[in-house]
Design an enzyme around this catalytic site. Structure first.
Site, PDB file in Angstrom:
ATOM      1  N   CYS A 134      71.266   6.345  29.730  1.00  0.00           N
ATOM      2  CA  CYS A 134      70.272   5.279  29.899  1.00  0.00           C
ATOM      3  C   CYS A 134      69.906   4.667  28.549  1.00  0.00           C
ATOM      4  O   CYS A 134      69.198   5.293  27.752  1.00  0.00           O
ATOM      5  CB  CYS A 134      69.032   5.864  30.586  1.00  0.00           C
ATOM      6  SG  CYS A 134      67.682   4.706  30.768  1.00  0.00           S
ATOM      7  N   CYS A 137      66.131   3.917  28.183  1.00  0.00           N
ATOM      8  CA  CYS A 137      65.321   5.121  27.929  1.00  0.00           C
ATOM      9  C   CYS A 137      65.479   5.595  26.481  1.00  0.00           C
ATOM     10  O   CYS A 137      64.507   5.940  25.821  1.00  0.00           O
ATOM     11  CB  CYS A 137      65.754   6.270  28.828  1.00  0.00           C
ATOM     12  SG  CYS A 137      65.921   5.846  30.560  1.00  0.00           S
ATOM     13  N   ASP A 138      66.713   5.652  25.991  1.00  0.00           N
ATOM     14  CA  ASP A 138      66.990   6.398  24.759  1.00  0.00           C
ATOM     15  C   ASP A 138      67.493   5.560  23.588  1.00  0.00           C
ATOM     16  O   ASP A 138      67.651   6.093  22.484  1.00  0.00           O
ATOM     17  CB  ASP A 138      68.023   7.505  25.059  1.00  0.00           C
ATOM     18  CG  ASP A 138      67.486   8.505  26.072  1.00  0.00           C
ATOM     19  OD1 ASP A 138      66.263   8.722  26.086  1.00  0.00           O
ATOM     20  OD2 ASP A 138      68.277   9.041  26.865  1.00  0.00           O
TER      21      ASP A 138
HETATM   22  P1  FAD Z   1      64.587  10.600  41.298  1.00  0.00           P
HETATM   23  O1  FAD Z   1      63.807  10.826  40.079  1.00  0.00           O
HETATM   24  O2  FAD Z   1      66.068  10.733  41.250  1.00  0.00           O
HETATM   25  O3  FAD Z   1      64.008  11.596  42.417  1.00  0.00           O
HETATM   26  C1  FAD Z   1      64.651  11.765  43.649  1.00  0.00           C
HETATM   27  C2  FAD Z   1      64.233  13.098  44.231  1.00  0.00           C
HETATM   28  O4  FAD Z   1      64.731  13.173  45.561  1.00  0.00           O
HETATM   29  C3  FAD Z   1      64.801  14.299  43.482  1.00  0.00           C
HETATM   30  O5  FAD Z   1      63.730  15.137  43.096  1.00  0.00           O
HETATM   31  C4  FAD Z   1      65.719  14.976  44.486  1.00  0.00           C
HETATM   32  O6  FAD Z   1      65.671  16.395  44.404  1.00  0.00           O
HETATM   33  C5  FAD Z   1      65.147  14.500  45.812  1.00  0.00           C
HETATM   34  N1  FAD Z   1      66.126  14.460  46.903  1.00  0.00           N
HETATM   35  C6  FAD Z   1      67.355  13.856  46.879  1.00  0.00           C
HETATM   36  N2  FAD Z   1      67.955  14.013  48.069  1.00  0.00           N
HETATM   37  C7  FAD Z   1      67.108  14.718  48.859  1.00  0.00           C
HETATM   38  C8  FAD Z   1      67.174  15.204  50.198  1.00  0.00           C
HETATM   39  N3  FAD Z   1      68.241  14.989  50.964  1.00  0.00           N
HETATM   40  N4  FAD Z   1      66.120  15.888  50.686  1.00  0.00           N
HETATM   41  C9  FAD Z   1      65.019  16.129  49.913  1.00  0.00           C
HETATM   42  N5  FAD Z   1      64.904  15.715  48.630  1.00  0.00           N
HETATM   43  C10 FAD Z   1      65.931  15.008  48.112  1.00  0.00           C
HETATM   44  N6  FAD Z   1      63.342   6.666  32.858  1.00  0.00           N
HETATM   45  C11 FAD Z   1      62.393   6.135  32.047  1.00  0.00           C
HETATM   46  O7  FAD Z   1      61.640   5.260  32.472  1.00  0.00           O
HETATM   47  N7  FAD Z   1      62.247   6.594  30.761  1.00  0.00           N
HETATM   48  C12 FAD Z   1      63.005   7.591  30.226  1.00  0.00           C
HETATM   49  O8  FAD Z   1      62.846   7.966  29.059  1.00  0.00           O
HETATM   50  C13 FAD Z   1      63.994   8.172  31.068  1.00  0.00           C
HETATM   51  N8  FAD Z   1      64.769   9.182  30.610  1.00  0.00           N
HETATM   52  C14 FAD Z   1      65.664   9.770  31.451  1.00  0.00           C
HETATM   53  C15 FAD Z   1      66.376  10.871  30.992  1.00  0.00           C
HETATM   54  C16 FAD Z   1      67.267  11.532  31.821  1.00  0.00           C
HETATM   55  C17 FAD Z   1      68.012  12.735  31.293  1.00  0.00           C
HETATM   56  C18 FAD Z   1      67.480  11.048  33.155  1.00  0.00           C
HETATM   57  C19 FAD Z   1      68.470  11.754  34.086  1.00  0.00           C
HETATM   58  C20 FAD Z   1      66.788   9.940  33.628  1.00  0.00           C
HETATM   59  C21 FAD Z   1      65.857   9.299  32.773  1.00  0.00           C
HETATM   60  N9  FAD Z   1      65.120   8.192  33.219  1.00  0.00           N
HETATM   61  C22 FAD Z   1      64.139   7.662  32.407  1.00  0.00           C
HETATM   62  C23 FAD Z   1      65.356   7.581  34.541  1.00  0.00           C
HETATM   63  C24 FAD Z   1      64.273   8.029  35.544  1.00  0.00           C
HETATM   64  O9  FAD Z   1      64.177   9.439  35.527  1.00  0.00           O
HETATM   65  C25 FAD Z   1      64.627   7.533  36.948  1.00  0.00           C
HETATM   66  O10 FAD Z   1      64.770   6.120  36.948  1.00  0.00           O
HETATM   67  C26 FAD Z   1      63.528   7.908  37.949  1.00  0.00           C
HETATM   68  O11 FAD Z   1      63.323   9.310  37.953  1.00  0.00           O
HETATM   69  C27 FAD Z   1      63.881   7.454  39.360  1.00  0.00           C
HETATM   70  O12 FAD Z   1      62.887   7.910  40.220  1.00  0.00           O
HETATM   71  P2  FAD Z   1      63.151   8.098  41.786  1.00  0.00           P
HETATM   72  O13 FAD Z   1      61.888   8.652  42.331  1.00  0.00           O
HETATM   73  O14 FAD Z   1      63.692   6.853  42.361  1.00  0.00           O
HETATM   74  O15 FAD Z   1      64.346   9.156  41.909  1.00  0.00           O
END
Ligand code: FAD
Length: 312
Positions: A134, A137-138
Site C-alpha cells: 500500500c 499507507c507506507d
Molecule cells: P478488513 O480490514 O479486511 O476486515 C475484514 C474482516 O472480515 C477481517 O477481520 C476478516 O477476518 C473478516 N472476514 C472475512 N471473511 C469472513 C467470513 N467469511 N466470516 C467472518 N468474517 C470474515 N490503511 C490505512 O488507512 N493506513 C495504513 O497505514 C494501512 N496500513 C496497512 C498495512 C497492512 C500490513 C495492511 C494489510 C493494510 C493496511 N491498510 C492501511 C489497509 C487497511 O487495513 C484496509 O483498507 C482496511 O482494513 C479495510 O477494512 P475492511 O473493514 O473493509 O476490511
C-alpha cells in the site's frame, strides 16, 4: 430475528456496528471469524488516520478501542465464519460455518480484501518491515529515499506515480517487456524523470537485516543477477476480494459484482439486492484505507436504519 447482521469485523464492520447500535437498533450482531480488527492489525504503525498520531501504537493497539466502543453501545459479537448469505422472502439467512442459519432483516457485508503476495524469498520475513502492499499507507516512510515497485498492471503504475511525488527514485520491476496497464498510464509513468522501468526482470530475493529491508536481488531474462539497495519494496500483484459469502450454493453471486469480483454499490453502499449492503475494501473503487472503510461502514448502517423504518 436480527435487525442487522454485519459480516466482518475490520474498520468497516466495526464502524457499521457503532452507528447501527448508537442509531437505536437493538439486535445487531457482528460475525467475525477471528478477533475483530481486520487487516490493519498486521501493521506495526498507522500514521494516516486523522486525529490519531501515536508512533508507539501498533495497528492492533489502534483497533482495540474500536471494538470496546462498539460493545459498550450494545453490538453483539459472534466469533464465527460465515459461509453464505441468502435472501429468503423479505429477509436474509446468514449461514454459519457450523451449519446454523441466522435470520436477519438486513445484512452489511464487510469481509474486506487480502493483498496477494508475490512469493519471493524474504517477502514474508520483511512484510510490514519494508515490504508493503500500500503506497498510500507506507509511501511517506520513504520520503526522499529510493524504493522498488513490483508489478506491471494499472495498480502498480498508478502507485509508482503516487510514490514518485514522495520518494527520490522509484524503480519499477516487471517480468515482461510490456506493461498491462492502460497506455495513458504507461505514458505518464514514462514522462516521470524519477521513475525507472526495469523490464524482463524478476525479484529473486528481498534482502534485509534486523532493521528491515535493505534492498532486492534481481535476475533478468539473460540470467544476470544484480542488486538494488532500496529500503522499501512495494508489491502490487493483485488483491483477493473476500466475496465468497455472496455466492449461492451453485457458486453464483447473489448481487451484482464487478469483473474484478468487487461488490457494486451506490453512494449509500446499497447493493443490487434491497436490504443488502457492502462496505469497505470489498466494494468497487474502494480506496483501501481504514478511514474510508470506516466511512463506508457508517453510511451503510445509517441506510440500514432508514431501510428498516421504511419496511415497518
Ligand atoms: P478488513 O480490514 O479486511 O476486515 C475484514 C474482516 O472480515 C477481517 O477481520 C476478516 O477476518 C473478516 N472476514 C472475512 N471473511 C469472513 C467470513 N467469511 N466470516 C467472518 N468474517 C470474515 N490503511 C490505512 O488507512 N493506513 C495504513 O497505514 C494501512 N496500513 C496497512 C498495512 C497492512 C500490513 C495492511 C494489510 C493494510 C493496511 N491498510 C492501511 C489497509 C487497511 O487495513 C484496509 O483498507 C482496511 O482494513 C479495510 O477494512 P475492511 O473493514 O473493509 O476490511
Amino acid at each position: 430475528m436480527l435487525d442487522c447482521a454485519i459480516i466482518g469485523g475490520g474498520p468497516a464492520g466495526l464502524a457499521a456496528g457503532l452507528y447501527a447500535t448508537r442509531g437505536g437498533l437493538k439486535n445487531v450482531t457482528l460475525f467475525e471469524m477471528g478477533m475483530p480488527g481486520g487487516q490493519i492489525t498486521q501493521s506495526s504503525e498507522i500514521e494516516n488516520y486523522p486525529g490519531f498520531f501515536d508512533h508507539e501504537k501498533t495497528g492492533m493497539d489502534f483497533m482495540d478501542t474500536w471494538q470496546k466502543q462498539c460493545f459498550h453501545f450494545g453490538l453483539k459479537h459472534e466469533m464465527q465464519k460465515v459461509e453464505r448469505v441468502s435472501k429468503t422472502g423479505e429477509h436474509f439467512t446468514v449461514t454459519l460455518e457450523n451449519g446454523e442459519g441466522v435470520e436477519s432483516k438486513t445484512v452489511i457485508v464487510c469481509t474486506g480484501s487480502t493483498p496477494k503476495k508475490a512469493g519471493i524469498k524474504g517477502e514474508d520475513t520483511y512484510f510490514g518491515k519494508g515490504v508493503s502492499t500500500c503506497a498510500t499507507c507506507d509511501g511517506f516512510f520513504y520520503k526522499d529515499k529510493p524504493v522498488t515497485v513490483l508489478g506491471g498492471g494499472d495498480t502498480a503504475l498508478e502507485e509508482a506515480l503516487y510514490l514518485s511525488n514522495i520518494c527520490s527514485d522509484v524503480y519499477v520491476v516487471h517480468r515482461r517487456d510490456t506493461f498491462r496497464a492502460a497506455p495513458s498510464t504507461v505514458e505518464r509513468v514514462e514522462r516521470k524523470e524519477n521513475i525507472h522501468l526495469i523490464t524482463d526482470t524478476v525479484i529473486e530475493e528481498v534482502l534485509g537485516d534486523a532493521m528491515g529491508v535493505t534492498g532486492v536481488k534481481l535476475k533478468n531474462k539473460k540470467g544476470e543477477i544484480t542488486q538494488m539497495d532500496n529500503p522499501g519494496l512495494f508489491v502490487f500483484v493483485g488483491h483477493n476480494v473476500n466475496n465468497a459469502v455472496l455466492k449461492d450454493e451453485e457458486g453464483h453471486f447473489i448481487c451484482e459484482m464487478s469483473e474484478h469480483g468487487q461488490v457494486i454499490v451506490d453512494l449509500s453502499m446499497r447493493t443490487s439486492v434491497p436490504g443488502l449492503f457492502a462496505a469497505g475494501d470489498i466494494r468497487i473503487e474502494a480506496p483501501k484505507q481504514v478511514v474510508s472503510a470506516a466511512g463506508d461502514g457508517s453510511v451503510a448502517a445509517l441506510q440500514v436504519i432508514s431501510y428498516i423504518q421504511e419496511q415497518a
